[in-house]
Write an enzyme that holds these catalytic residues in place. Structure first.
Site, PDB file in Angstrom:
ATOM      1  N   ARG A  81       0.822  -1.232   0.000  1.00 52.67           N
ATOM      2  CA  ARG A  81       0.000   0.000   0.000  1.00 52.67           C
ATOM      3  C   ARG A  81       0.850   1.274   0.000  1.00 52.67           C
ATOM      4  NH1 ARG A  81      -3.008  -3.853  -0.565  1.00 52.67           N
ATOM      5  NH2 ARG A  81      -5.065  -4.093   0.395  1.00 52.67           N
TER       6      ARG A  81
ATOM      7  N   CYS B  96     -10.785  -0.653   3.184  1.00 48.57           N
ATOM      8  CA  CYS B  96     -10.225  -0.700   4.535  1.00 48.57           C
ATOM      9  C   CYS B  96      -9.765   0.689   4.971  1.00 48.57           C
ATOM     10  CB  CYS B  96      -9.055  -1.684   4.586  1.00 48.57           C
ATOM     11  SG  CYS B  96      -9.594  -3.400   4.549  1.00 48.57           S
TER      12      CYS B  96
ATOM     13  N   GLU C  71      -5.134   3.904   5.974  1.00 44.62           N
ATOM     14  CA  GLU C  71      -4.989   3.593   4.542  1.00 44.62           C
ATOM     15  C   GLU C  71      -5.800   4.641   3.767  1.00 44.62           C
ATOM     16  OE1 GLU C  71      -5.271  -0.467   2.963  1.00 44.62           O
ATOM     17  OE2 GLU C  71      -6.694   0.311   1.502  1.00 44.62           O
TER      18      GLU C  71
END
Ligand code: EPU
Length: 302
Positions: free
Chosen positions: A177, A226, A296
């Site tokens: 990520r 998420c 995130e």
């Protein structure tokens, strides 16, 4: 923010940039949260350096929007304008095992388009919402794969150099990520090199990933995927679940009952509600596990 200076308005028209006043970011983000500002729709990559010069010279702050699927935008009148690429026609061109894809292309459609031409590898990304550019910037991944693996070349506007550059895959680092792009780099297009696979085989992979996703994630609800990254070796969703926080709400912001790392907008949640919920959950996880969860979701003035 509203652009009303006739000099800027005329400059935008010359650059083939469409100006839409008072656009609601709630309508452009998957969370359905966010205030209003002017939207600038860019028809040609080549106009970007001049556009950015025009905005900078006139002190107009700006942000660059992809698919809006990993974003929490603040409430009210927003203090910057939003730039967005208009998709060219076609937005995906295949050449052997290479897929040349505009950053504005829908990620899921790109996966299925390539699959139909016997190009696989991205099956895990099928249910990930957003654009190819957004996926690239954060190195989106799921079910054991990540988009960075297949990147051969990226066309990017580098704000620091004020020019469009082509980067080779090996010049970019893709981690969990996270990528080595600068925060103000704008993804414009990517060339992916994909493994050849029979369509039927790819379709089976897609079917399995879809099934897993449907059984574990809230599809069809307003979310940004998420909220937190997974800490090394652990799952944020499992930790939040273990603390019994599913169903916890602040206003209409709610920890989802199916997957605890998805926070949904169950009605008319404000950015303030969602932020309060994020802060509360982060603090409880910290107290219980001594782990500081990292966002995130990307915050824009929220
Ligand atoms: N779990 C729970 N309760 C929950 C959620 C998960 O007990 O509420 C457990 C699951 O049963 C499983 C473990 O935690 O044993 C891991 O769950 P899952 O397989 O759903 O994976 P995850 O780590 O929670 C990650 C990505 C997802 C991606 C899935 C599938 C992150 C932050 N999340 O979730 O990506 O779809 O794996 O590969 O890396 C996203 O990034 O937005 C996202 C949705």
């Amino acid at each position: 923010m509203r652009i009303s200076d006739p000099k800027i308005v005329a400059g935008l028209a010359t650059l083939d940039v469409e100006l839409r006043h008072g656009t609601s970011l709630a309508e452009l983000t998957s969370l359905g949260i966010g205030g209003t500002t002017d939207l600038l729709r860019i028809n040609k990559h080549e106009s970007i350096p001049s556009l950015l010069r025009l905005l900078d010279e006139n002190h107009v702050p700006h942000k660059f929007l992809g698919g809006g699927s990993n974003l929490l935008v603040g409430d009210g009148d927003l203090p910057w304008v939003v730039l967005q690429l208009v998709s060219p026609e076609p937005d995906i061109v295949l050449e052997g095992k290479l897929a040349h894809v505009d950053a504005s292309a829908d990620l899921g459609r790109t996966v299925t388009f390539c699959a139909k031409h016997d190009l696989g590898g991205m099956e895990g990304l099928i249910g990930v919402p957003g654009t190819v550019g957004g996926a690239l910037r954060m190195n989106a991944g799921a079910y054991g794969m990540q988009i960075g693996t297949y990147v051969r070349e990226v066309k990017v506007y580098r704000a620091a150099q004020r020019k469009i550059e082509i980067l080779r895959g090996h010049q970019i680092s893709f981690e969990y990520r996270h990528t080595s792009f600068a925060p103000d780099d704008m993804m414009l297009a990517v060339t992916l090199e994909l493994p050849s696979k029979p369509f039927k085989e790819i379709l089976e992979g897609i079917r399995i990933c879809n099934e897993k996703r449907r059984s574990s994630q809230p599809l069809g609800q307003k979310s940004a995927g998420c909220i937190f990254k997974n800490p090394p070796g652990a799952s944020a969703g499992r930790m939040i679940d273990e603390l019994g926080l599913k169903g916890l709400t602040v206003g209409d912001a709610r920890v989802n009952d199916r997957h605890a790392n998805f926070f949904v907008n169950a009605g008319k949640a404000s950015a303030k509600d969602m932020l309060a919920l994020i802060a509360d959950v982060r603090e409880r996880v910290h107290k219980a596990y001594g782990v500081e969860l990292e966002n995130e979701v990307v915050l824009w003035n929220a």
